[in-house]
Design a protein around this motif. Structure first.
Motif, short mmCIF file in Angstrom:
data_model
loop_
_atom_site.label_atom_id
_atom_site.label_comp_id
_atom_site.label_asym_id
_atom_site.label_seq_id
_atom_site.Cartn_x
_atom_site.Cartn_y
_atom_site.Cartn_z
N TYR A 91 28.01 8.28 -9.84
CA TYR A 91 29.43 9.17 -10.07
C TYR A 91 30.61 8.53 -10.13
O TYR A 91 30.76 7.54 -9.46
CB TYR A 91 29.34 10.07 -9.10
N GLU A 109 33.27 14.51 -5.70
CA GLU A 109 33.00 15.98 -5.50
C GLU A 109 31.57 16.27 -6.18
O GLU A 109 30.81 16.98 -5.94
CB GLU A 109 34.24 16.91 -6.12
N ASP A 110 31.39 15.35 -7.35
CA ASP A 110 30.44 15.68 -8.02
C ASP A 110 29.06 15.05 -7.18
O ASP A 110 27.94 15.79 -7.27
CB ASP A 110 30.24 14.78 -9.67
N ARG A 153 28.31 17.61 -4.40
CA ARG A 153 27.47 18.68 -5.06
C ARG A 153 26.06 18.32 -5.39
O ARG A 153 25.16 19.29 -5.30
CB ARG A 153 28.14 19.28 -6.38
N ASP A 154 25.79 17.20 -5.86
CA ASP A 154 24.51 16.88 -5.99
C ASP A 154 23.62 16.43 -4.77
O ASP A 154 22.28 15.83 -4.95
CB ASP A 154 24.40 15.73 -7.03
N ARG A 199 33.27 14.36 4.34
CA ARG A 199 32.73 15.38 3.86
C ARG A 199 31.25 15.21 3.92
O ARG A 199 30.30 15.86 4.13
CB ARG A 199 33.12 16.01 2.55
#
Length: 171
Positions: free
Chosen positions: A35, A39-40, A43-44, A70
């Protein structure tokens, strides 16, 4: 033996692909996601569910420390190895507070990266030598430090690359 699953979060596509080639060339690890944006990757995570995240501190969008916080908040068992160009104690301590398991310099060669990943799997906390030296100097320089002599000894053993098991046996 199952290969440990890894995701890589690196804003430089070529560097990210280089890390992927290095990691996928081992018998112990395989990359399940690459990535440019943290954020991507977040998400995954329910799809990729990696054992380890290899993350650069400098990212597109949020920085690696924020992304680490996070990830660790939602998935505390995922290990995070941060790669950084910075030799700065404030940045290092922020990364450690965010939950990284290891912190290595961006100048680390591929063998050093693989060694750091292996150390994380063994329960260690890899740091580049210059980073570990900086940590020790930072604690030694602070005469009002709440760190005890025993805690300094533990830090020195961590900086020497000892695993938690080795440290507990030594103590």
């Amino acid at each position: 033996v199952m290969k440990k699953k890894l995701i890589i979060i690196e804003r430089d596509k070529d560097l990210g692909n280089s890390y992927k080639i290095i990691v996928d060339g081992t018998n112990d690890f395989r990359v399940v996601g690459l990535y440019e944006y943290g954020e991507d990757a977040i998400r995954d995570l329910p799809k990729t569910f990696p054992d380890i995240v290899l993350i650069n501190i400098d990212l597109n969008g949020r920085n690696g420390i924020e992304i680490t916080e996070r990830i660790k908040k939602r998935y505390p068992n995922i290990e995070v190895l941060m790669i950084s160009p910075y030799l700065d104690s404030g940045v290092l301590f922020a990364a450690l507070k965010a939950g990284v398991s290891g912190y290595i310099r961006q100048s680390t060669n591929y063998l050093g990266i693989l060694s750091a990943l292996e150390e994380i799997v063994r329960g260690g906390a890899p740091m580049s030598d210059d980073i570990a030296r900086m940590v020790i100097k930072e604690f030694q320089a602070n005469l009002n430090s709440p760190i005890t002599r025993r805690e300094k000894h533990v830090l020195q053993m961590v900086s020497a690359g000892m695993t938690y098991t080795q440290i507990s046996e030594e103590l």
